[in-house]
Design a protein around this motif. Sequence first.
Motif, PDB file in Angstrom:
ATOM      1  N   LEU A  74      37.250  28.119  30.026  1.00 11.25           N
ATOM      2  CA  LEU A  74      37.584  28.475  31.410  1.00 11.25           C
ATOM      3  C   LEU A  74      36.499  27.908  32.318  1.00 11.25           C
ATOM      4  O   LEU A  74      35.314  28.194  32.132  1.00 11.25           O
ATOM      5  N   LYS A 113      46.614  30.465  36.507  1.00  9.47           N
ATOM      6  CA  LYS A 113      46.301  31.718  35.829  1.00  9.47           C
ATOM      7  C   LYS A 113      47.419  32.173  34.901  1.00  9.47           C
ATOM      8  O   LYS A 113      47.180  32.960  33.988  1.00  9.47           O
ATOM      9  N   LEU A 133      44.184  38.984  36.412  1.00  6.17           N
ATOM     10  CA  LEU A 133      43.614  37.696  36.820  1.00  6.17           C
ATOM     11  C   LEU A 133      43.953  37.372  38.271  1.00  6.17           C
ATOM     12  O   LEU A 133      43.098  36.898  39.029  1.00  6.17           O
ATOM     13  N   SER A 152      39.494  28.759  36.409  1.00  3.17           N
ATOM     14  CA  SER A 152      39.595  30.113  36.962  1.00  3.17           C
ATOM     15  C   SER A 152      39.741  30.117  38.478  1.00  3.17           C
ATOM     16  O   SER A 152      40.135  31.129  39.055  1.00  3.17           O
ATOM     17  N   LEU A 178      35.973  38.044  37.239  1.00  4.65           N
ATOM     18  CA  LEU A 178      37.070  37.602  36.375  1.00  4.65           C
ATOM     19  C   LEU A 178      36.547  37.362  34.958  1.00  4.65           C
ATOM     20  O   LEU A 178      37.171  37.788  33.975  1.00  4.65           O
ATOM     21  N   LEU A 223      47.828  38.747  33.366  1.00  2.00           N
ATOM     22  CA  LEU A 223      48.037  37.940  34.568  1.00  2.00           C
ATOM     23  C   LEU A 223      47.840  38.772  35.823  1.00  2.00           C
ATOM     24  O   LEU A 223      47.253  38.294  36.810  1.00  2.00           O
ATOM     25  N   GLY A 240      47.631  31.449  42.307  1.00  2.21           N
ATOM     26  CA  GLY A 240      47.210  31.063  40.976  1.00  2.21           C
ATOM     27  C   GLY A 240      48.235  31.321  39.898  1.00  2.21           C
ATOM     28  O   GLY A 240      48.003  30.996  38.725  1.00  2.21           O
ATOM     29  N   VAL A 243      46.338  30.616  31.751  1.00  4.30           N
ATOM     30  CA  VAL A 243      45.113  31.273  31.295  1.00  4.30           C
ATOM     31  C   VAL A 243      45.443  32.625  30.662  1.00  4.30           C
ATOM     32  O   VAL A 243      44.905  32.993  29.610  1.00  4.30           O
ATOM     33  N   ALA A 244      46.356  33.370  31.283  1.00  2.00           N
ATOM     34  CA  ALA A 244      46.755  34.665  30.716  1.00  2.00           C
ATOM     35  C   ALA A 244      47.385  34.478  29.340  1.00  2.00           C
ATOM     36  O   ALA A 244      47.091  35.232  28.393  1.00  2.00           O
ATOM     37  N   ASN A 270      33.302  33.733  40.407  1.00  2.53           N
ATOM     38  CA  ASN A 270      34.352  34.077  39.441  1.00  2.53           C
ATOM     39  C   ASN A 270      33.832  35.037  38.375  1.00  2.53           C
ATOM     40  O   ASN A 270      34.469  35.234  37.341  1.00  2.53           O
TER      41      ASN A 270
END
Length: 388
Positions: free
Chosen positions: A131, A105, A12, A72, A26, A9, A100, A108-109, A23
Amino acid sequence: MAPEISEILSRLIGFPTISRQSNLELLDYVESLLVPAGITVRRFSHADGSRANLWATVGPEIDGGIILSGHSDVVPVAGQGWSSDPFVLRQDEGRWYGRGAVDMKGFVAAAIHAMLNAAGRNLQKPLHLALSYDEEVGCLGVRGMIESLAQEPLRPALCLIGEPTGMRIATGHKGKTALRACCQGQEGHSALAPKALNALHLGAAFLQRLQIRQEELASNGAQDPAYAIPYTTIHAGIMRGGEALNIVPGSCEIDFEIRHIAADDPSAILSNLLRDAETIVAPHRDRFAGAAIRIETLSGYPGLDTPEDSPTVRLVASLLDTNLPTIKVAYGTEGGLFAEGLDIPVLICGPGEMTQGHKPDEYVEISQIEKCERFLERIVDVLGRRHT
């Protein structure tokens, strides 16, 4: 060993992936984690190559399995009064702060962490990570990826959108259509204003019709009590027009939106608004032949309405170990696009609350991330069982 979610995280958050900006750095970082673990990764790029979607798969290349979907991009920080650098993860009193962190995020993490853990398992069904880019500006980026996936023979069994729901199961969201009303009058000197046609006045009349239609929908339209606002809404957000006080403006633009529940057809609402627009300008055409209000569609995405009694809801509820009722969320997601494009069930479930996002000092509760981590671990366990 897979990095901790906090480490992922932190990295990100450090990428300022504001919508419509690149992006790619990333994605490079995500790939640097996934590819060495033996996870298959593909990109679906924007036409100009500046940003891309990422699709990753771990496990057998067969039907079934689960998609973990997130975006993202993040909203801008300009003009917001942050108490620390928004692109540096900060921990304080059980929360992680950063742009985020909650949207989205944090999820996402956790999803990347789950993919890495799954890579060491003998999965019987695949786990996918999707993503996307430019979600915050109309779910624009994910469309090309979904179109490509729709051409392939294999289909996942379920898509989970990790937007913040407090780790409750959301079965739906409203669809959205963004529109622009272009009002055309005739310029003139303000000292002779009655000899011209003020486009702002046309726009004001159209705004009044938007309000009337909204009131009709609220009072007599279809209702879905699962939503905080249980009916379809019409909202005007931007009005542009006029150059100087002593010039009667000849043009005006109004950007507005329709957010509709499943029972309503936005095209029918738009048809009513087109009739309203014609009613406004028709009396002026004898003197001003060019008088018009034209309505353009800017963007849109479909709603999501997964049945509450579906097997996928029961499965996810069992993995969450919850008896809480399902909810529907006010914001939009790429969920409706996945449901339509791939013809698969879609649910929304992710850490944190949307009230914590899109503002200064955005944060996610660490306890919510931990709950998400346990949930995703159970998903990996299910995919590792035979006959799932």
